[in-house]
Design a protein around this motif. Structure first.
Motif, PDB file in Angstrom:
ATOM      1  N   GLN A   1       0.879  -1.173   0.000  1.00 48.26           N
ATOM      2  CA  GLN A   1       0.000   0.000   0.000  1.00 48.26           C
ATOM      3  C   GLN A   1       0.912   1.217   0.000  1.00 48.26           C
ATOM      4  OE1 GLN A   1      -3.596  -0.141   0.313  1.00 48.26           O
ATOM      5  NE2 GLN A   1      -3.424   2.006  -0.303  1.00 48.26           N
ATOM      6  N   VAL A   2       0.729   2.078  -1.001  1.00 49.75           N
ATOM      7  CA  VAL A   2       1.678   3.181  -1.146  1.00 49.75           C
ATOM      8  C   VAL A   2       0.932   4.521  -1.158  1.00 49.75           C
ATOM      9  CG1 VAL A   2       3.564   4.106  -2.547  1.00 49.75           C
ATOM     10  CG2 VAL A   2       3.108   1.649  -2.560  1.00 49.75           C
ATOM     11  N   GLY A   3       1.482   5.485  -0.441  1.00 47.80           N
ATOM     12  CA  GLY A   3       0.952   6.850  -0.446  1.00 47.80           C
ATOM     13  C   GLY A   3       1.973   7.764  -1.102  1.00 47.80           C
ATOM     14  N   TYR A   4       1.533   8.474  -2.138  1.00 45.79           N
ATOM     15  CA  TYR A   4       2.407   9.393  -2.874  1.00 45.79           C
ATOM     16  C   TYR A   4       2.004  10.814  -2.469  1.00 45.79           C
ATOM     17  CZ  TYR A   4       4.481  11.644  -7.015  1.00 45.79           C
ATOM     18  OH  TYR A   4       5.218  12.430  -7.873  1.00 45.79           O
TER      19      TYR A   4
ATOM     20  N   ALA B   1      -1.802  15.865 -15.214  1.00 48.45           N
ATOM     21  CA  ALA B   1      -1.447  16.369 -16.548  1.00 48.45           C
ATOM     22  C   ALA B   1      -0.051  15.875 -16.944  1.00 48.45           C
ATOM     23  CB  ALA B   1      -1.499  17.891 -16.554  1.00 48.45           C
ATOM     24  N   ALA B   2       0.820  15.683 -15.964  1.00 46.86           N
ATOM     25  CA  ALA B   2       2.187  15.226 -16.270  1.00 46.86           C
ATOM     26  C   ALA B   2       2.179  13.779 -16.775  1.00 46.86           C
ATOM     27  CB  ALA B   2       3.063  15.357 -15.035  1.00 46.86           C
ATOM     28  N   GLY B   3       1.125  13.060 -16.473  1.00 47.49           N
ATOM     29  CA  GLY B   3       0.973  11.714 -17.038  1.00 47.49           C
ATOM     30  C   GLY B   3       1.480  10.600 -16.142  1.00 47.49           C
ATOM     31  N   LEU B   4       1.015   9.394 -16.456  1.00 47.19           N
ATOM     32  CA  LEU B   4       1.354   8.224 -15.637  1.00 47.19           C
ATOM     33  C   LEU B   4       2.838   7.887 -15.679  1.00 47.19           C
ATOM     34  CD1 LEU B   4      -1.572   5.683 -16.102  1.00 47.19           C
ATOM     35  CD2 LEU B   4      -0.693   6.622 -13.970  1.00 47.19           C
ATOM     36  N   GLU B   5       3.442   8.087 -16.861  1.00 44.20           N
ATOM     37  CA  GLU B   5       4.866   7.745 -16.970  1.00 44.20           C
ATOM     38  C   GLU B   5       5.686   8.620 -16.023  1.00 44.20           C
ATOM     39  OE1 GLU B   5       6.274   5.220 -18.173  1.00 44.20           O
ATOM     40  OE2 GLU B   5       8.284   5.947 -17.688  1.00 44.20           O
TER      41      GLU B   5
ATOM     42  N   LEU C   1       4.611   9.956 -13.297  1.00 46.92           N
ATOM     43  CA  LEU C   1       4.345   9.517 -11.923  1.00 46.92           C
ATOM     44  C   LEU C   1       5.167   8.264 -11.592  1.00 46.92           C
ATOM     45  CD1 LEU C   1       2.771   9.777  -9.289  1.00 46.92           C
ATOM     46  CD2 LEU C   1       0.871   8.581 -10.352  1.00 46.92           C
ATOM     47  N   ARG C   2       5.199   7.321 -12.541  1.00 51.04           N
ATOM     48  CA  ARG C   2       5.983   6.085 -12.304  1.00 51.04           C
ATOM     49  C   ARG C   2       7.455   6.437 -12.071  1.00 51.04           C
ATOM     50  NH1 ARG C   2       2.278   3.421 -16.320  1.00 51.04           N
ATOM     51  NH2 ARG C   2       3.543   4.386 -17.941  1.00 51.04           N
ATOM     52  N   THR C   3       7.971   7.369 -12.899  1.00 49.33           N
ATOM     53  CA  THR C   3       9.384   7.756 -12.768  1.00 49.33           C
ATOM     54  C   THR C   3       9.632   8.393 -11.405  1.00 49.33           C
ATOM     55  OG1 THR C   3       9.352   8.209 -15.115  1.00 49.33           O
ATOM     56  CG2 THR C   3      11.208   9.118 -13.896  1.00 49.33           C
ATOM     57  N   SER C   4       8.680   9.230 -10.992  1.00 49.71           N
ATOM     58  CA  SER C   4       8.837   9.920  -9.718  1.00 49.71           C
ATOM     59  C   SER C   4       8.838   8.931  -8.541  1.00 49.71           C
ATOM     60  CB  SER C   4       7.692  10.936  -9.600  1.00 49.71           C
ATOM     61  OG  SER C   4       7.637  11.478  -8.335  1.00 49.71           O
TER      62      SER C   4
ATOM     63  N   ILE D   1      12.162   7.805  -5.817  1.00 52.48           N
ATOM     64  CA  ILE D   1      12.186   7.735  -4.349  1.00 52.48           C
ATOM     65  C   ILE D   1      12.483   6.305  -3.899  1.00 52.48           C
ATOM     66  CG2 ILE D   1      10.911   8.248  -2.221  1.00 52.48           C
ATOM     67  CD1 ILE D   1       8.990   9.971  -3.969  1.00 52.48           C
ATOM     68  N   GLU D   2      11.858   5.344  -4.556  1.00 54.02           N
ATOM     69  CA  GLU D   2      12.009   3.926  -4.175  1.00 54.02           C
ATOM     70  C   GLU D   2      12.505   3.142  -5.382  1.00 54.02           C
ATOM     71  OE1 GLU D   2      11.762   1.550  -1.938  1.00 54.02           O
ATOM     72  OE2 GLU D   2      11.179   2.746  -0.210  1.00 54.02           O
ATOM     73  N   PRO D   3      13.809   3.132  -5.644  1.00 54.04           N
ATOM     74  CA  PRO D   3      14.330   2.424  -6.826  1.00 54.04           C
ATOM     75  C   PRO D   3      13.883   0.953  -6.840  1.00 54.04           C
ATOM     76  CG  PRO D   3      16.047   3.712  -5.768  1.00 54.04           C
ATOM     77  CD  PRO D   3      14.863   3.787  -4.873  1.00 54.04           C
ATOM     78  N   HIS D   4      13.620   0.422  -5.658  1.00 51.20           N
ATOM     79  CA  HIS D   4      13.202  -0.969  -5.555  1.00 51.20           C
ATOM     80  C   HIS D   4      11.903  -1.242  -6.330  1.00 51.20           C
ATOM     81  CE1 HIS D   4      12.440  -4.855  -3.760  1.00 51.20           C
ATOM     82  NE2 HIS D   4      11.210  -4.448  -3.508  1.00 51.20           N
ATOM     83  N   PHE D   5      11.101  -0.180  -6.547  1.00 50.73           N
ATOM     84  CA  PHE D   5       9.808  -0.363  -7.211  1.00 50.73           C
ATOM     85  C   PHE D   5       9.896  -0.255  -8.741  1.00 50.73           C
ATOM     86  CE2 PHE D   5       7.217   0.994  -3.231  1.00 50.73           C
ATOM     87  CZ  PHE D   5       7.172  -0.328  -2.815  1.00 50.73           C
TER      88      PHE D   5
END
Ligand code: FAD
Length: 387
Positions: free
Chosen positions: A208-211, A223-227, A229-232, A236-240
């Motif tokens: 369960q993750v809170g951004y 507006a910045a898009g899902l990609e 968000l995934r990069t962001s 923070i958590e390279p493991h993900f």
């Protein structure tokens, strides 16, 4: 919890729950030492520990330059020096199951409270809508324990004083993968990079993750898009890095507009508010469940006798508020300081990716580490069950 404690003391209670079951949206899974002590006092800590859970002895805080444990619950003087993580559904089912051992306890699911019965200036009960239509219940005391959007609070005409923490949160799930760490340090962790923060909870079958991002900027995040968000998240958590490929649709996210509030008055004749209905806690420190259960404990201690006698005076209700209000106000002030001095800074500095070197060193000093541990574990004033 209040229904359980009162039924245990021989007070007949009807618990109305709007949902058809306890499988609700995510609202935290943390059971703090103070709550475990309360459960222990009524013989329920041991059976609770038989349910699937994890123990967190200290969450990990991670940034680009370092990661460290700012909190160590192991040093606390308690039988339960850890936070127990257990899905809230299971915890609520457990409490309802234990309460149903008492013949004084009745639970009505799918019972949506819609109005108060008020007579001669006092609340005398509620009307609720269920699958089989309208019902009316009369009671010596009505307790609004109906959460952050409390209908009972609204019907009673109480207006909470609100503060808006500087952040909003997107909650979502990521899958567990075989290579995920099984160690305790990874169960609850937080981190930040590029003006964003992440809170991660292990829920056995998924993360369960809170951004966390600056308040009011959800449209920009979208507006910045899902990609982006995934990069962001991965920053923070390279493991993900692999996990985030499962995020393909905005419907997988739920937006929490973070707020914190407190009602100036928690009661009126025949009515009491407790938990989030009386005071919505900010997510800082994850103490909302802890405070709600301590409210329930104090309310049961103070009200069981008047309830048995069939009359609860306004002065009885005032005592509950006066016992619980000051710890709530202190912890809300601490949360507000963390929000404005630390979180707001992190969120407004896109380049902040590092924890100042001094901070982990400072948190090596045992008594400094003990301060947040004690506040999170017990709050500022521990409630106990009076038998
Ligand atoms: C996303 C999120 C994450 C959180 N994480 C944490 C955490 O990690 N640790 C922590 O301690 N706290 C956390 N919290 C806060 C915590 O969930 C609350 O402080 C706590 O649940 C308050 O308990 P409560 O019993 O007062 O209210 P709730 O748990 O909200 O329970 C209220 C109940 O009343 C029912 N209800 C509502 N309206 C009606 C009605 N009209 N009629 C009948 N029933 C009704 C609801 O269905 C619900 O079951 C989180 C909150 C959110 C939103």
């Amino acid at each position: 919890m209040l229904a359980l404690l009162l039924a245990r003391k021989g007070v007949p209670v009807l618990l109305l729950e709007a949902h058809k079951d306890f499988d609700r949206e995510f609202r935290g899974d943390t059971i703090h030492p103070s709550v475990l002590e309360i459960l222990d006092e009524i013989g329920l800590a041991e059976p609770l520990h038989k349910l699937r859970h994890v123990k967190v002895f200290g969450p990990t805080l991670r940034a680009a330059n370092t990661s460290f444990n700012p909190i160590d619950f192991r040093r606390l003087k308690t039988k339960f020096p850890y936070i127990m993580l257990i899905p809230q559904t299971k915890f609520l089912e457990f409490l309802a199951g234990e309460a149903s051992r008492y013949r004084e306890f009745r639970l009505k699911m799918t019972a949506n409270v819609e109005s108060l019965i008020e007579e001669a200036g006092a609340v005398r009960g509620v009307r609720y809508l269920s699958t089989d239509g309208w019902h009316e219940v009369r009671a010596t005391l009505t307790v609004g324990a109906d959460g952050r959007f409390s209908k009972v609070r609204h019907l009673a005409g109480f207006e909470p004083i609100k503060t808006s923490p500087p952040m909003d949160i997107l909650w979502f799930r990521l899958p567990h993968l075989p290579e995920d760490p099984e160690d305790e340090a990874g169960r609850v962790r937080g981190g930040f990079a590029n003006g964003r923060m992440l809170a991660v909870f292990d829920r056995f079958d998924y993360w369960q993750v809170g951004y966390v991002f600056p308040k009011g900027t959800y449209q920009e995040v979208r507006a910045a898009g899902l990609e982006s968000l995934r990069t962001s998240i991965v920053a923070i958590e390279p493991h993900f890095a692999k996990h985030v490929s499962s995020l393909t649709d905005w419907h997988q996210f739920s937006l929490l507009s973070v707020e914190s509030s407190r009602c100036p008055r928690w009661y009126k004749p025949g009515l009491l508010l407790i938990g989030d209905a009386a005071h919505v806690m900010s997510p800082v420190g994850g103490v909302g469940i802890n405070y709600a259960i301590q409210d329930a404990t104090v309310a049961s201690n103070m009200l069981a006798s008047p309830l048995k006698a069939g009359h609860v005076g306004v002065s009885d209700l005032a005592k509950v508020q006066s016992d619980r209000e000051w710890p709530t106000r202190i912890i809300q002030a601490v949360q507000s300081a963390v929000q404005t001095r630390i979180i707001a800074n992190v969120l407004s500095s896109p380049n902040a990716a590092k924890i100042p070197t001094l901070v982990p060193l400072l948190f090596r000093i045992p008594w400094i580490r003990d301060i947040p541990a004690r506040l999170i574990a017990f709050g500022v004033h521990r409630a106990h069950v009076a038998n």
